[in-house]
Design a protein around this motif. Sequence first.
Motif, PDB file in Angstrom:
ATOM      1  N   GLU A  91     -15.523 -55.311   8.179  1.00 27.22           N
ATOM      2  CA  GLU A  91     -16.282 -54.240   7.976  1.00 27.22           C
ATOM      3  C   GLU A  91     -17.350 -53.726   9.099  1.00 27.22           C
ATOM      4  OE1 GLU A  91     -19.949 -53.087   5.059  1.00 27.22           O
ATOM      5  OE2 GLU A  91     -18.218 -53.976   4.027  1.00 27.22           O
ATOM      6  N   ARG A  95     -16.303 -49.900  10.585  1.00 27.51           N
ATOM      7  CA  ARG A  95     -17.242 -49.107  10.391  1.00 27.51           C
ATOM      8  C   ARG A  95     -17.408 -48.421  11.798  1.00 27.51           C
ATOM      9  NH1 ARG A  95     -22.146 -51.008   6.540  1.00 27.51           N
ATOM     10  NH2 ARG A  95     -22.802 -49.074   7.049  1.00 27.51           N
ATOM     11  N   GLU A 195     -20.104 -39.838   5.793  1.00 31.54           N
ATOM     12  CA  GLU A 195     -20.509 -40.596   4.583  1.00 31.54           C
ATOM     13  C   GLU A 195     -19.526 -41.124   3.467  1.00 31.54           C
ATOM     14  OE1 GLU A 195     -21.933 -41.179   0.293  1.00 31.54           O
ATOM     15  OE2 GLU A 195     -20.571 -39.257   0.937  1.00 31.54           O
ATOM     16  N   ARG A 196     -18.616 -40.273   3.339  1.00 29.95           N
ATOM     17  CA  ARG A 196     -17.451 -40.570   2.444  1.00 29.95           C
ATOM     18  C   ARG A 196     -16.654 -41.626   2.893  1.00 29.95           C
ATOM     19  NH1 ARG A 196     -12.309 -38.128   0.603  1.00 29.95           N
ATOM     20  NH2 ARG A 196     -11.693 -38.829  -1.389  1.00 29.95           N
ATOM     21  N   GLU A 198     -17.316 -43.769   5.105  1.00 26.53           N
ATOM     22  CA  GLU A 198     -18.071 -45.110   5.082  1.00 26.53           C
ATOM     23  C   GLU A 198     -18.042 -45.645   3.657  1.00 26.53           C
ATOM     24  OE1 GLU A 198     -22.532 -46.790   6.110  1.00 26.53           O
ATOM     25  OE2 GLU A 198     -21.578 -45.733   7.695  1.00 26.53           O
ATOM     26  N   ARG A 199     -18.214 -44.836   2.589  1.00 25.66           N
ATOM     27  CA  ARG A 199     -18.392 -45.280   1.288  1.00 25.66           C
ATOM     28  C   ARG A 199     -17.238 -45.784   0.748  1.00 25.66           C
ATOM     29  NH1 ARG A 199     -17.356 -41.881  -2.655  1.00 25.66           N
ATOM     30  NH2 ARG A 199     -17.854 -40.218  -1.566  1.00 25.66           N
ATOM     31  N   LEU A 200     -15.986 -45.413   1.052  1.00 25.80           N
ATOM     32  CA  LEU A 200     -14.812 -45.667   0.807  1.00 25.80           C
ATOM     33  C   LEU A 200     -14.337 -46.907   1.428  1.00 25.80           C
ATOM     34  CD1 LEU A 200     -12.779 -42.285   0.805  1.00 25.80           C
ATOM     35  CD2 LEU A 200     -13.276 -43.494  -1.196  1.00 25.80           C
ATOM     36  N   ILE A 202     -16.323 -49.408   2.510  1.00 24.05           N
ATOM     37  CA  ILE A 202     -17.151 -50.538   1.996  1.00 24.05           C
ATOM     38  C   ILE A 202     -16.579 -50.938   0.585  1.00 24.05           C
ATOM     39  CG2 ILE A 202     -19.214 -51.125   0.923  1.00 24.05           C
ATOM     40  CD1 ILE A 202     -20.547 -49.384   3.180  1.00 24.05           C
ATOM     41  N   ALA A 203     -16.287 -49.733  -0.271  1.00 21.69           N
ATOM     42  CA  ALA A 203     -15.634 -50.110  -1.697  1.00 21.69           C
ATOM     43  C   ALA A 203     -14.316 -50.977  -1.513  1.00 21.69           C
ATOM     44  CB  ALA A 203     -15.408 -48.869  -2.477  1.00 21.69           C
TER      45      ALA A 203
END
Length: 215
Positions: A91, A95, A195-196, A198-200, A202-203
């Motif tokens: 990750e 990232r 932002e999207r 990174e969020r995707l 991590i999920a």
Amino acid sequence: MTTYIEPLAQESTPSIIADKLRKAIGHGELKPGAQLGEADLARKLGVSRGPLREGMQRLTQEGLLVSIRNRGLFVIDMTPDDIRDMYLAREAVERAAIQKILCGDHASAGAALCAVADRMLAADGDPAAIGELDIEFHELLVRLAGSPRLSRMHQTSIIETRMCIHALEETYLAADARAIEHNNLGEAIRDGDAERAERLLIAHMDDAIERLVNR
């Protein structure tokens, strides 16, 4: 005076051996926890034991093999803590790769990643092919950052990921859901939405950990 302009050395035998062993581990030919017998491996690879030992030592340093005193060398067996730690490292690298990509031609990078996701959708019904395309997507993601150091850091965790993917083949999401998951990440990168993206990512990593640790 040191001379830098000189004939390039061919890849050494231990390097070739190490690469073959990495692939055998990553693709499940050498199973987690399997013991490596020098005599048998030397015979199969057609090499002497000296270069074989050096090649295996490289994989020990990378953490793919473990030496157990008075017993020998074994392929690592990924414990839940190992899995969590591996995905933590992945990750961090991915990232960082996304951040680097977003500073450049993220539209082209995102389109290339979405193309891999499209191939995942077309491979429905073939878990092995989908698993390979999953790996290809993430290798491409890091490669598109244009950072040799990030790519080197990513290499060992990707081999460990291959080991995990073999264990996950029966518990993977449906191919179309996985393709959509990867496509969404590619689109976020294409659109420059940090932002999207990174969020995707991590999920995506959290989901893989959950299924591996609780399988």
